[in-house]
Motif scaffolding. Structure first.
Motif, short mmCIF file in Angstrom:
data_model
loop_
_atom_site.label_atom_id
_atom_site.label_comp_id
_atom_site.label_asym_id
_atom_site.label_seq_id
_atom_site.Cartn_x
_atom_site.Cartn_y
_atom_site.Cartn_z
N UNK A 1 0.78 -1.29 -0.10
CA UNK A 1 -0.30 -0.42 0.37
C UNK A 1 0.62 1.01 0.79
N UNK A 2 0.80 2.44 -0.83
CA UNK A 2 0.97 3.94 -1.15
C UNK A 2 1.16 4.49 0.18
N UNK A 16 1.78 4.40 8.30
CA UNK A 16 2.65 3.51 8.44
C UNK A 16 1.69 2.63 9.58
N UNK A 17 0.61 2.29 10.77
CA UNK A 17 -0.07 1.44 10.87
C UNK A 17 -0.45 0.53 10.37
N UNK A 18 -1.18 0.59 8.91
CA UNK A 18 -1.82 -0.45 8.02
C UNK A 18 -1.29 -0.72 7.06
N UNK A 19 0.08 0.14 6.57
CA UNK A 19 0.80 -0.22 5.47
C UNK A 19 1.34 -1.23 5.06
N UNK A 20 1.64 -2.07 5.93
CA UNK A 20 1.64 -4.33 5.91
C UNK A 20 0.62 -5.58 6.10
N UNK A 21 -0.55 -4.76 6.33
CA UNK A 21 -1.69 -5.12 5.87
C UNK A 21 -2.19 -5.03 5.40
N UNK A 41 -8.94 -4.65 -0.66
CA UNK A 41 -6.29 -4.57 -0.32
C UNK A 41 -7.11 -3.06 -1.12
N UNK A 42 -6.30 -2.51 0.05
CA UNK A 42 -6.45 -0.90 0.32
C UNK A 42 -4.98 -1.08 -0.61
N UNK A 43 -4.89 0.15 -0.74
CA UNK A 43 -4.08 -0.09 -2.23
C UNK A 43 -3.59 0.98 -2.40
N UNK A 44 -4.20 2.73 -1.55
CA UNK A 44 -3.02 3.57 -0.89
C UNK A 44 -4.02 4.70 -0.17
N UNK A 45 -3.21 5.73 0.38
CA UNK A 45 -3.65 6.76 1.55
C UNK A 45 -3.37 7.26 1.13
#
Length: 166
Positions: A1-2, A16-21, A41-45
């Motif tokens: 995720x970006x 940062x909290x969700x980047x590797x989930x 699937x989260x692709x980006x914040x």
């Protein structure tokens, strides 16, 4: 995720909290008032504080979010004892620049016609706020703190709980 949220902001910490989930659970309200959750699937914040996903234009979540744009996105990383709950508002579009930026060959499983698939939509959840929980240290340290809290009146340090603004 970006994670494109500006540094030193609550939104960046959220990223940062969700980047590797890899998978989040999106919860919406359906017409009878009940709640329904499904994985995405989260692709980006992005820098504007929007979580970005791809979704199918024919999915029920599109109707749910058209009727009531309020949504919750939940993240869990049990291995690191990290949990995040995000409240926000949804909107959908077919922005070609966003699709082309975030497209990957793995998306072809869901959208066989590629980035120009007529059913491919961009789902954006504008972050209102988020709550998070992170466990302290490693398992042994957490077990020690838990046991100490059971034996005396000192509060245990089982982790951190925080609130972030969108």
């Amino acid at each position: 995720m970006k994670n494109e949220a500006p540094d030193n902001t609550d939104l960046h910490k959220l990223g940062e909290l969700i980047k590797d989930i890899e998978v989040a659970m999106l919860t919406t309200r359906i017409r009878d008032g009940s709640l329904v959750s499904r994985p995405l699937q989260t692709l980006k914040l992005d820098a504007n504080g929007e979580l970005i996903f791809f979704t199918d234009a024919k999915s029920h979540k599109i109707q749910d979010l058209t009727d009531d744009a309020g949504a919750n996105v939940a993240y869990a990383h049990p291995g690191e004892h990290r949990y995040v709950s995000v409240r926000g508002r949804a909107r959908m579009d077919r922005d070609e620049d966003t699709i082309n930026e975030l497209w990957s060959p793995a998306q072809k499983i869901f959208f066989p016609d590629g980035p120009h698939d007529p059913n491919l939509m961009v789902l954006r959840i504008r972050v209102r706020d988020a709550a998070y929980w992170e466990a302290a240290d490693n398992f042994i340290a957490r077990a020690f703190d838990f046991a100490r809290g059971m034996l005396d009146e000192s509060p245990s340090n089982l982790g951190e709980h925080g609130h972030l603004q969108g």
